[in-house]
Design a protein around this motif. Sequence first.
Motif, short mmCIF file in Angstrom:
data_model
loop_
_atom_site.label_atom_id
_atom_site.label_comp_id
_atom_site.label_asym_id
_atom_site.label_seq_id
_atom_site.Cartn_x
_atom_site.Cartn_y
_atom_site.Cartn_z
N PHE A 90 0.84 -1.19 0.00
CA PHE A 90 0.00 0.00 0.00
C PHE A 90 0.88 1.25 0.00
CE2 PHE A 90 -3.21 -2.96 1.08
CZ PHE A 90 -4.43 -2.36 0.79
N SER A 91 0.40 2.25 -0.67
CA SER A 91 1.10 3.53 -0.73
C SER A 91 0.06 4.64 -0.82
CB SER A 91 2.05 3.60 -1.93
OG SER A 91 1.33 3.44 -3.15
N SER A 92 0.49 5.84 -0.48
CA SER A 92 -0.38 7.01 -0.50
C SER A 92 0.45 8.22 -0.84
CB SER A 92 -1.09 7.18 0.85
OG SER A 92 -1.80 8.39 0.90
N SER A 93 -0.21 9.23 -1.35
CA SER A 93 0.50 10.46 -1.68
C SER A 93 0.99 11.18 -0.43
CB SER A 93 -0.41 11.39 -2.49
OG SER A 93 -1.59 11.71 -1.76
N ARG A 94 0.40 10.89 0.73
CA ARG A 94 0.80 11.54 1.98
C ARG A 94 1.88 10.76 2.72
NH1 ARG A 94 -4.78 11.75 1.65
NH2 ARG A 94 -5.67 13.84 1.50
N SER A 95 2.15 9.53 2.30
CA SER A 95 3.15 8.71 2.99
C SER A 95 4.53 8.92 2.37
CB SER A 95 2.77 7.24 2.91
OG SER A 95 2.67 6.81 1.57
N LYS A 96 5.53 8.48 3.08
CA LYS A 96 6.90 8.62 2.61
C LYS A 96 7.19 7.61 1.51
CE LYS A 96 8.50 10.14 7.18
NZ LYS A 96 9.44 9.86 8.29
N PHE A 97 8.32 7.82 0.88
CA PHE A 97 8.71 6.92 -0.21
C PHE A 97 9.09 5.56 0.34
CE2 PHE A 97 12.18 5.02 -2.68
CZ PHE A 97 11.51 4.79 -3.88
N MET A 98 8.60 4.54 -0.31
CA MET A 98 8.92 3.16 0.05
C MET A 98 9.23 2.40 -1.23
SD MET A 98 6.55 0.33 2.01
CE MET A 98 7.11 -1.34 2.23
N PRO A 99 10.38 1.74 -1.31
CA PRO A 99 10.70 1.00 -2.55
C PRO A 99 9.73 -0.15 -2.76
CG PRO A 99 12.27 0.48 -0.82
CD PRO A 99 11.43 1.60 -0.30
N GLN A 100 9.50 -0.48 -4.02
CA GLN A 100 8.62 -1.59 -4.34
C GLN A 100 9.31 -2.91 -4.02
OE1 GLN A 100 7.14 -1.37 -8.34
NE2 GLN A 100 5.99 0.52 -7.97
N LEU A 101 8.61 -3.73 -3.27
CA LEU A 101 9.17 -5.00 -2.80
C LEU A 101 8.98 -6.09 -3.85
CD1 LEU A 101 7.95 -4.86 0.91
CD2 LEU A 101 10.17 -4.18 -0.01
N THR A 102 9.61 -5.91 -4.98
CA THR A 102 9.57 -6.92 -6.04
C THR A 102 10.43 -8.11 -5.64
OG1 THR A 102 11.42 -5.86 -7.17
CG2 THR A 102 9.18 -5.13 -7.76
N PRO A 103 10.25 -9.28 -6.26
CA PRO A 103 11.12 -10.42 -5.94
C PRO A 103 12.60 -10.12 -6.16
CG PRO A 103 9.19 -11.14 -7.15
CD PRO A 103 9.15 -9.65 -7.16
N THR A 104 12.91 -9.34 -7.18
CA THR A 104 14.31 -8.99 -7.44
C THR A 104 14.87 -8.12 -6.31
OG1 THR A 104 13.88 -9.08 -9.80
CG2 THR A 104 15.88 -7.96 -9.10
N TYR A 105 14.05 -7.16 -5.84
CA TYR A 105 14.52 -6.28 -4.77
C TYR A 105 14.74 -7.08 -3.48
CZ TYR A 105 14.55 -2.48 -1.35
OH TYR A 105 14.89 -1.63 -0.33
N VAL A 106 13.85 -8.00 -3.17
CA VAL A 106 13.98 -8.80 -1.95
C VAL A 106 15.19 -9.72 -2.04
CG1 VAL A 106 12.85 -10.52 -0.50
CG2 VAL A 106 11.53 -8.64 -1.45
N ASP A 107 15.46 -10.28 -3.22
CA ASP A 107 16.62 -11.16 -3.37
C ASP A 107 17.94 -10.41 -3.23
OD1 ASP A 107 14.99 -13.32 -3.73
OD2 ASP A 107 15.01 -13.22 -5.92
N ASP A 108 17.97 -9.16 -3.67
CA ASP A 108 19.22 -8.39 -3.66
C ASP A 108 19.40 -7.55 -2.41
OD1 ASP A 108 19.62 -9.45 -6.16
OD2 ASP A 108 18.88 -7.67 -7.23
N MET A 109 18.42 -7.57 -1.50
CA MET A 109 18.46 -6.70 -0.32
C MET A 109 18.82 -7.52 0.92
SD MET A 109 18.02 -3.55 0.62
CE MET A 109 17.74 -2.58 2.09
N ASP A 110 19.71 -6.97 1.73
CA ASP A 110 20.05 -7.60 3.00
C ASP A 110 19.05 -7.18 4.07
OD1 ASP A 110 22.24 -8.83 1.91
OD2 ASP A 110 23.65 -7.26 2.53
N GLY A 111 18.57 -8.15 4.84
CA GLY A 111 17.70 -7.85 5.97
C GLY A 111 18.49 -7.71 7.25
N LEU A 112 17.78 -7.67 8.36
CA LEU A 112 18.46 -7.60 9.65
C LEU A 112 19.17 -8.91 9.97
CD1 LEU A 112 16.00 -5.67 11.98
CD2 LEU A 112 18.19 -4.88 11.10
N TYR A 113 18.55 -10.03 9.63
CA TYR A 113 19.11 -11.33 9.98
C TYR A 113 19.28 -12.25 8.76
CZ TYR A 113 17.83 -9.80 14.64
OH TYR A 113 17.72 -9.08 15.81
N THR A 114 18.99 -11.77 7.61
CA THR A 114 19.14 -12.57 6.39
C THR A 114 20.05 -11.84 5.42
OG1 THR A 114 17.18 -11.59 5.37
CG2 THR A 114 16.86 -13.61 6.66
#
Length: 725
Positions: A457-481
């Motif tokens: 979910f996104s809104s014009s009043r909310s801050k920017f949030m990157p789209q959590l595509t499968p590619t983004y999740v695979d290339d992104m480091d988490g806190l414990y992964t």
Amino acid sequence: MKSREILAPPAPATSMADTLQLPKRGPFRSTWARSRKARPQLTLSRRPRRRLRLLRWCGRRRQRRRLLEAQAAGADWREGSWLASRSAAAPGPKTAVPSRVPRPLPSPTPSRASSPTEDEDEDEDPARKLPASLPIPPLRPAGPGRRLLLLPREQVFTFSGACRVTCLYGQVQVLGFTISQGQPSQDVFSTYTHSRLALSAVHHSMPEKSKKEMKREARTLLRAHLNRDDRCWLMKNFSPLCSIVMLENLKHTTVNFINSHPGLSYVFEQERTTFQINAEYFALRSVGIKKEKKKNGLQLSESFLSALEELVSVACEEVDGCPIILVCGFQDVGKSTFNRYLINQLLNSISCVDYLECDLGQTEFTPPGCISLLNITEPVLGPPFTHQRTPQKMVYFGKSTCKNNYENYIEIIKYVFSSYKRESPLIINTMGWVTDQGLLLLVDLIRLLSPSHVVQFSSSRSKFMPQLTPTYVDDMDGLYTKSKAKVRDRGFYLPEFADSLEFGDEEKESPVAFSGHKLMCVQLDFFFRKTPRSRELHNKVLRDLALLGYLGQLQAPAPRPLRPLHSLTPYQVPFHAVALRVIHSDVTPTHILYAVNASWVGLCKILDDVGGYTEGPVLLTQTPICDCLGFGICRGIDMEKRLYHILTPVPPEELRNVNCLLVGAISIPHCVLKSQHGFEGTIPYVTTDYNVKLPGATGKIGAREAEEAYRKRQHPKARFYRKAH
């Protein structure tokens, strides 16, 4: 000039007097004539005539609405037929009104006054549509606390309050759930803390019957609920595409318990001086609701509806197994509304839906501070504090946020998620904290739970949030992964050692499968005026209402009278029967009983045996990950008999399994301690002599509450007013 004379029609013969008359001011006089004929007060009043431009904006709006009502009712305001009909129908003093011959309407659509009766031709087309601007007819009484509502096709009735809805004919939809004729009644809660709910008449399948047969069938269904006059009124306004709804006054224990606290009656009812008081107002008030403007209801976007349609079709087909749907986004963007709508839409087609609650602050079916797994079989037709339910698996985290304790948060989610049997679709609700470390934690959850669909979910009043595509999740480091690239660089080639979670050697035996998911982006723009401070206060009110909704289960079923909490008999629990642990802070053993007294406690079950201790209390050195069976209030401690006095709605058969009490940062609502009826004298546990810096305190109070406490010289967070004796 000649050509103009040839094309122009011949002018009628005029006299000298006609030529000397001044031309009329067409726009102003015609507009004034329309408004004057549409408003009997101006026609029958002796006040001097006013120009329309001198009326206020609200007056012009009222004139326009009455003109539209006249046109929708099938009358011609130019000839004054609607005025004559209203004057004849309305009771009042008889006044001479010039009679006019009504001119037939050019539209072939019949009016309400000339609606077809049961003696019409049976071959008439039953799918004839009613005009979209047709107003909702007035409600008809059907007994004490019962009103009948006739909804034409595609009409919406927005309301506030609580009532019981029964569909007698046709189909109506509320918050995505369809109520058809013959189905059980549903309790609907439309509160002022959320967007107003609406009843909408939806299109239903029509059998191959004539209109006369349908009317006969509808009359047979209504015979058990209405008298002859009401049935005749309904048949006069009947259409095969309409829906007939019975609204009943709802006597609900939770509603009565919340309304019994001063300052909380606004949740279900608000008095407004500008509200139009008429017969419809009193009819709805007898049921317990009020009619609201359509703009106060839910405004759903196209992306919202398309995502719902796709997810429902995927869940019903079950081609690739039961889908796992993870919903994420910022605060106040519509995640909870989407979850309720999706649950109701799925229950229209399937029997049950699983729900995994990962949001600690704004939980849906449990008090705040819990991570739970539930199996939902009934629709969700109200805010969270109206449908508190018992989960299949629940763990008490003890705080409304997981900051500074991320690893325990992940471990609890893994423990609760292990009970999911994959026999029905699963909806996962996440926190609204999706920035910085919250975003990294969300990436860990996606890898851990492996959802098939991610609704962002996104809104014009909310801050920017990157789209959590499968590619983004695979290339992104988490806190414990770690990302896939870093996992490959570690040099592990065997799949049993290629686990990306770093929780120890025992976790590497069950690697997490990183299956791709489908990202669905939903754009919503809710109108709200919340600053960070007002949002926090609003969320605190919702958490208190959730606790009150849970404590409402202590009351006897309606219509039995309410009893204050201090008059209920608590359970007596020996010291040696349960173990104690304060979750949110380190408390010395000498102060542990002060922290437990007058606190909100989780009733849990641990695997360790706490029996055999003759002295008490039994203290735990670490916070266990264990099942929580319910909650209660420790309303007193008897030091002589070594007993805890626990007030809880958990049934006795479940209390036999409780052997641990967990105390967290979730505190009892102030109104429970300060606003109970029937209490005289000094209020226990209410004082200003309270040190918020003491270990085990429930947290610092806000500036607004501190100012109020200073002014009233009392605050309900004092645990040292009464010593444990």
